[in-house]
Motif scaffolding. Structure first.
Motif, PDB file in Angstrom:
ATOM      1  N   ASP A 284       0.865  -1.179   0.000  1.00 43.28           N
ATOM      2  CA  ASP A 284       0.000   0.000   0.000  1.00 43.28           C
ATOM      3  C   ASP A 284       0.905   1.233   0.000  1.00 43.28           C
ATOM      4  OD1 ASP A 284      -2.257   1.615   0.084  1.00 43.28           O
ATOM      5  OD2 ASP A 284      -3.219   0.409   1.646  1.00 43.28           O
ATOM      6  N   TYR A 285       0.301   2.393  -0.129  1.00 45.98           N
ATOM      7  CA  TYR A 285       1.087   3.630  -0.042  1.00 45.98           C
ATOM      8  C   TYR A 285       0.227   4.695   0.619  1.00 45.98           C
ATOM      9  CZ  TYR A 285      -1.547   5.764  -3.859  1.00 45.98           C
ATOM     10  OH  TYR A 285      -2.548   6.297  -4.622  1.00 45.98           O
ATOM     11  N   LEU A 286       0.907   5.686   1.250  1.00 47.53           N
ATOM     12  CA  LEU A 286       0.234   6.782   1.934  1.00 47.53           C
ATOM     13  C   LEU A 286       0.862   8.093   1.493  1.00 47.53           C
ATOM     14  CD1 LEU A 286       0.095   5.238   5.524  1.00 47.53           C
ATOM     15  CD2 LEU A 286      -1.881   5.677   4.052  1.00 47.53           C
ATOM     16  N   ASN A 287       0.026   9.087   1.239  1.00 44.58           N
ATOM     17  CA  ASN A 287       0.518  10.402   0.829  1.00 44.58           C
ATOM     18  C   ASN A 287       0.775  11.290   2.033  1.00 44.58           C
ATOM     19  OD1 ASN A 287       0.367  10.032  -2.041  1.00 44.58           O
ATOM     20  ND2 ASN A 287      -1.864  10.230  -1.904  1.00 44.58           N
ATOM     21  N   LYS A 288       1.860  12.038   1.965  1.00 40.74           N
ATOM     22  CA  LYS A 288       2.152  13.043   2.983  1.00 40.74           C
ATOM     23  C   LYS A 288       1.480  14.357   2.607  1.00 40.74           C
ATOM     24  CE  LYS A 288       6.828  11.325   4.084  1.00 40.74           C
ATOM     25  NZ  LYS A 288       8.255  11.685   4.124  1.00 40.74           N
ATOM     26  N   PRO A 289       1.028  15.133   3.584  1.00 35.75           N
ATOM     27  CA  PRO A 289       0.953  14.754   5.001  1.00 35.75           C
ATOM     28  C   PRO A 289      -0.197  13.776   5.208  1.00 35.75           C
ATOM     29  CG  PRO A 289      -0.034  16.908   4.668  1.00 35.75           C
ATOM     30  CD  PRO A 289       0.524  16.497   3.336  1.00 35.75           C
ATOM     31  N   PHE A 290       0.015  12.739   6.006  1.00 34.26           N
ATOM     32  CA  PHE A 290      -1.010  11.717   6.162  1.00 34.26           C
ATOM     33  C   PHE A 290      -1.721  11.849   7.505  1.00 34.26           C
ATOM     34  CE2 PHE A 290       2.330  10.002   8.623  1.00 34.26           C
ATOM     35  CZ  PHE A 290       3.458   9.888   7.811  1.00 34.26           C
ATOM     36  N   ASN A 291      -2.915  11.291   7.525  1.00 37.90           N
ATOM     37  CA  ASN A 291      -3.730  11.281   8.735  1.00 37.90           C
ATOM     38  C   ASN A 291      -3.328  10.067   9.576  1.00 37.90           C
ATOM     39  OD1 ASN A 291      -6.119  10.394  10.377  1.00 37.90           O
ATOM     40  ND2 ASN A 291      -6.945  12.323   9.579  1.00 37.90           N
ATOM     41  N   ILE A 292      -3.047  10.297  10.852  1.00 35.98           N
ATOM     42  CA  ILE A 292      -2.605   9.201  11.724  1.00 35.98           C
ATOM     43  C   ILE A 292      -3.637   8.079  11.765  1.00 35.98           C
ATOM     44  CG2 ILE A 292      -2.070   8.542  14.098  1.00 35.98           C
ATOM     45  CD1 ILE A 292       0.148  10.044  12.751  1.00 35.98           C
ATOM     46  N   GLU A 293      -4.916   8.428  11.781  1.00 33.30           N
ATOM     47  CA  GLU A 293      -5.963   7.404  11.831  1.00 33.30           C
ATOM     48  C   GLU A 293      -5.938   6.548  10.568  1.00 33.30           C
ATOM     49  OE1 GLU A 293      -7.803   6.634  14.458  1.00 33.30           O
ATOM     50  OE2 GLU A 293      -6.629   8.196  15.467  1.00 33.30           O
ATOM     51  N   GLU A 294      -5.623   7.197   9.436  1.00 38.15           N
ATOM     52  CA  GLU A 294      -5.532   6.440   8.194  1.00 38.15           C
ATOM     53  C   GLU A 294      -4.385   5.440   8.254  1.00 38.15           C
ATOM     54  OE1 GLU A 294      -4.982   7.205   3.369  1.00 38.15           O
ATOM     55  OE2 GLU A 294      -4.732   8.864   4.796  1.00 38.15           O
ATOM     56  N   VAL A 295      -3.266   5.869   8.828  1.00 36.68           N
ATOM     57  CA  VAL A 295      -2.112   4.969   8.984  1.00 36.68           C
ATOM     58  C   VAL A 295      -2.497   3.757   9.828  1.00 36.68           C
ATOM     59  CG1 VAL A 295       0.238   4.737   9.877  1.00 36.68           C
ATOM     60  CG2 VAL A 295      -0.453   6.854   8.743  1.00 36.68           C
ATOM     61  N   LYS A 296      -3.207   3.994  10.917  1.00 36.61           N
ATOM     62  CA  LYS A 296      -3.607   2.911  11.817  1.00 36.61           C
ATOM     63  C   LYS A 296      -4.540   1.919  11.106  1.00 36.61           C
ATOM     64  CE  LYS A 296      -3.346   5.901  15.904  1.00 36.61           C
ATOM     65  NZ  LYS A 296      -4.154   6.619  16.922  1.00 36.61           N
ATOM     66  N   ILE A 297      -5.461   2.466  10.319  1.00 33.59           N
ATOM     67  CA  ILE A 297      -6.404   1.597   9.604  1.00 33.59           C
ATOM     68  C   ILE A 297      -5.675   0.729   8.583  1.00 33.59           C
ATOM     69  CG2 ILE A 297      -8.310   1.591   7.937  1.00 33.59           C
ATOM     70  CD1 ILE A 297      -9.368   4.129   9.382  1.00 33.59           C
ATOM     71  N   VAL A 298      -4.758   1.340   7.837  1.00 37.01           N
ATOM     72  CA  VAL A 298      -3.995   0.603   6.824  1.00 37.01           C
ATOM     73  C   VAL A 298      -3.162  -0.496   7.470  1.00 37.01           C
ATOM     74  CG1 VAL A 298      -2.091   0.778   5.177  1.00 37.01           C
ATOM     75  CG2 VAL A 298      -3.944   2.457   5.126  1.00 37.01           C
ATOM     76  N   LEU A 299      -2.486  -0.161   8.567  1.00 40.39           N
ATOM     77  CA  LEU A 299      -1.642  -1.148   9.250  1.00 40.39           C
ATOM     78  C   LEU A 299      -2.475  -2.300   9.810  1.00 40.39           C
ATOM     79  CD1 LEU A 299       1.001   0.998  11.196  1.00 40.39           C
ATOM     80  CD2 LEU A 299       1.413  -0.561   9.283  1.00 40.39           C
ATOM     81  N   LYS A 300      -3.598  -1.982  10.420  1.00 40.32           N
ATOM     82  CA  LYS A 300      -4.446  -3.028  10.997  1.00 40.32           C
ATOM     83  C   LYS A 300      -4.911  -4.008   9.918  1.00 40.32           C
ATOM     84  CE  LYS A 300      -8.545  -3.737  13.878  1.00 40.32           C
ATOM     85  NZ  LYS A 300      -9.666  -3.085  14.612  1.00 40.32           N
ATOM     86  N   LYS A 301      -5.302  -3.454   8.761  1.00 37.22           N
ATOM     87  CA  LYS A 301      -5.772  -4.296   7.663  1.00 37.22           C
ATOM     88  C   LYS A 301      -4.643  -5.174   7.125  1.00 37.22           C
ATOM     89  CE  LYS A 301      -5.880  -2.708   3.564  1.00 37.22           C
ATOM     90  NZ  LYS A 301      -6.143  -1.922   2.328  1.00 37.22           N
ATOM     91  N   LEU A 302      -3.477  -4.561   6.914  1.00 37.10           N
ATOM     92  CA  LEU A 302      -2.358  -5.312   6.350  1.00 37.10           C
ATOM     93  C   LEU A 302      -1.865  -6.403   7.296  1.00 37.10           C
ATOM     94  CD1 LEU A 302      -0.243  -2.495   4.652  1.00 37.10           C
ATOM     95  CD2 LEU A 302      -1.638  -4.236   3.541  1.00 37.10           C
ATOM     96  N   LEU A 303      -1.804  -6.098   8.588  1.00 36.24           N
ATOM     97  CA  LEU A 303      -1.332  -7.097   9.551  1.00 36.24           C
ATOM     98  C   LEU A 303      -2.324  -8.249   9.674  1.00 36.24           C
ATOM     99  CD1 LEU A 303       0.211  -4.857  12.360  1.00 36.24           C
ATOM    100  CD2 LEU A 303       1.390  -6.140  10.582  1.00 36.24           C
ATOM    101  N   ALA A 304      -3.609  -7.937   9.633  1.00 41.91           N
ATOM    102  CA  ALA A 304      -4.627  -9.001   9.683  1.00 41.91           C
ATOM    103  C   ALA A 304      -4.509  -9.899   8.454  1.00 41.91           C
ATOM    104  CB  ALA A 304      -6.020  -8.392   9.779  1.00 41.91           C
ATOM    105  N   ASN A 305      -4.348  -9.287   7.285  1.00 43.62           N
ATOM    106  CA  ASN A 305      -4.203 -10.076   6.054  1.00 43.62           C
ATOM    107  C   ASN A 305      -2.927 -10.898   6.067  1.00 43.62           C
ATOM    108  OD1 ASN A 305      -6.578  -9.062   5.049  1.00 43.62           O
ATOM    109  ND2 ASN A 305      -5.619  -7.455   3.816  1.00 43.62           N
ATOM    110  N   SER A 306      -1.873 -10.314   6.616  1.00 42.64           N
ATOM    111  CA  SER A 306      -0.584 -11.014   6.675  1.00 42.64           C
ATOM    112  C   SER A 306      -0.669 -12.234   7.578  1.00 42.64           C
ATOM    113  CB  SER A 306       0.501 -10.066   7.174  1.00 42.64           C
ATOM    114  OG  SER A 306       1.756 -10.710   7.228  1.00 42.64           O
ATOM    115  N   ARG A 307      -1.327 -12.068   8.727  1.00 39.16           N
ATOM    116  CA  ARG A 307      -1.486 -13.200   9.660  1.00 39.16           C
ATOM    117  C   ARG A 307      -2.299 -14.305   9.007  1.00 39.16           C
ATOM    118  NH1 ARG A 307      -1.910  -9.177  13.804  1.00 39.16           N
ATOM    119  NH2 ARG A 307      -4.172  -9.115  13.540  1.00 39.16           N
ATOM    120  N   LEU A 308      -3.385 -13.920   8.348  1.00 42.08           N
ATOM    121  CA  LEU A 308      -4.244 -14.910   7.692  1.00 42.08           C
ATOM    122  C   LEU A 308      -3.490 -15.627   6.573  1.00 42.08           C
ATOM    123  CD1 LEU A 308      -7.104 -16.025   7.729  1.00 42.08           C
ATOM    124  CD2 LEU A 308      -7.747 -14.254   6.092  1.00 42.08           C
TER     125      LEU A 308
END
Length: 465
Positions: A102-126
């Motif tokens: 995935d990619y994030l544009n600067k300046p980024f929203n911290i909440e957006e970063v958290k959502i992206v990370l949560k999704k990616l980590l869940a997919n990675s674990r699965l």
């Protein structure tokens, strides 16, 4: 201790990544920062993150895309999120082509970063769990523990209490085929089933005797690239794969002493280190250990560590063998009949005959529930029946053999040491039949199960009339 994951951040803007790191730490993530591309690949791989946030523009030297390309050559198994000040579609396409998740544009929203990370980590674990389950022949499918006996109801009640209390390790004992793995799966469901993201919570099962001793340590704890000859890439062990969920260690009683010590350390410190690695990885794993061995005796014999035994035995569950819970036999048989009727597209068996029920209850079931399951599956496949009768059951359950034995009890001939003539035997049997029926040839023929004409012919032949 964090159980959200380990995030590595690479950006030459110290202010940005410091602020981002603090925000992620507040969410329970463990973070590590780097301000340049100097030795970045080595540092990232040795820290073994769960995800990487990587800036595209790192100033002088290699760019973030260059680093991403180098990381891909190392065959990394964690997702990479590119950070970029260029919000053009071309920049995004370049990042994705290089293997970014995935990619994030600067300046980024911290909440957006958290959502992206949560999704990616869940997919990675699965993804990791699915990959492991495909490779592992010991994978346990979701099943429900069936039993109506008081003993099993107590087992289920106590198991659920432990699961809902969130105990970190459980020992399940019982003979082979008694249902230890099925109970472990039930424990996992009771422990995590109420959570919204239950489907992404890992459940990993490994048989401690199914792999050679040379491989089991790497399977448990993982290894880093180059740790030994065949270690071509970094590999996560089952402790890491099960992070945030459940790890079933089946047949733990057969684990060698050296590994028992490392397992005890992992249980007590809740960290693991890959073979050849330099980093202790924190893991939040519920451990379920299963064995058909008497671990207390194994401790006395010096084959099992006493400290590990007492660590596991704090919450112990024993499943009694099937021959000690007669009430469960027919309940399980009916359950398996329905399961296999569905699997093989056959009409469900409507009933079990009283004679068959008695036989199923009286059989000792040395293979426990697994043996009963296999017997019922064979019946469904091989027979077309509305009622499960004794005739459907295999010989070794005693059905047909028992009837043969009963017949033999009613008809016994003692064979003399010097042998006997079959003609003499036939003549004597006919004489006894006539004697019992007072020379009524019709009744005598019925006793010997031959026709009247056959009996009369043989009687004349032997001069019995």
């Amino acid at each position: 201790m964090s159980n959200h994951g380990r995030i590595f951040l690479v950006d030459d803007d110290e202010l940005i990544i410091s602020m981002l790191a603090r925000s992620l730490q507040k969410e329970g993530y463990e973070t590590h920062m780097l301000n340049s591309a100097v030795q970045a690949v080595e540092k990232i791989c040795s820290w073994q993150p769960h995800a990487l946030l990587l800036d595209v523009d790192l100033g002088d030297g290699p760019s973030g895309l260059d680093l991403l390309e180098m990381l891909q050559k190392e065959e990394i198994d964690f997702p990479v999120v590119m950070l970029t000040a260029d919000d053009s579609a071309e920049s995004a396409v370049r990042a994705m082509r290089h293997g970014a998740a995935d990619y994030l544009n600067k300046p980024f929203n911290i909440e957006e970063v958290k959502i992206v990370l949560k999704k990616l980590l869940a997919n990675s674990r699965l993804k990791n769990e699915v990959r492991y389950l495909k490779e592992s022949s010991t994978a346990v499918l979701g099943r429900t523990f069936i039993g109506a006996s008081p003993a099993i109801q107590t087992v289920l009640k106590n198991t659920r209490k432990m699961a809902e209390a969130g105990v970190s390790s459980v020992l399940i004992t019982g003979k082979s085929g008694s249902g230890k793995e099925v109970l472990a799966r039930n424990f996992h469901h009771w422990r995590f089933g109420s959570q919204n993201d239950y489907d992404s919570i890992p459940y990993i099962a490994i048989n401690c005797t199914a792999l050679p001793e040379t491989l089991i340590e790497g399977e448990l704890f993982g290894h880093v690239k180059g740790a030994f000859t065949d270690a071509k890439t970094d590999k996560k062990g089952v402790f890491e794969l099960a992070d945030g969920g459940t790890l079933l260690l089946d047949e733990i009683g057969d684990m060698r002493l050296e590994l028992q010590g490392k397992l005890l350390r992992a249980l007590e410190e809740r960290t693991v280190r890959r073979i050849g690695g330099k980093v202790d990885q924190p893991v939040d794993v519920t451990i379920i250990a299963c064995t058909n061995r008497d671990l207390k005796k194994a401790v006395e014999d010096g084959a099992f560590r006493e400290d590990l035994y007492y660590r596991l035995n704090s919450f112990a569950i024993h499943i009694p063998p099937l021959n000690e819970r007669e009430e469960d036999v027919v309940v399980l048989a009916r359950h398996f009949l329905n399961v296999f009727a569905g699997k093989y597209s056959k009409k469900p068996v409507k009933s079990i005959s009283n004679e068959a029920e008695t036989l199923l209850k009286n059989y000792p079931w040395p293979g426990n529930v697994r043996e009963l399951r296999n017997v019922i599956e064979r019946c469904v496949v091989m027979e077309n029946m509305e009622t499960l009768s004794v005739n459907c059951l295999p010989l070794d359950l005693g059905g047909k053999e028992q009837r043969v034995r009963e017949k033999r009890k009613n008809f016994q001939i003692i064979l003399p040491e010097n042998g006997v003539s079959l003609i003499d035997v036939e003549r004597e049997l006919m004489r006894l039949a006539l004697e019992r029926t007072r020379n009524n040839m019709t009744q005598s023929a019925k006793l010997l199960k031959v026709s009247y004409d056959t009996f009369r012919y043989q009687a004349k032949k032997y001069d019995l009339l």
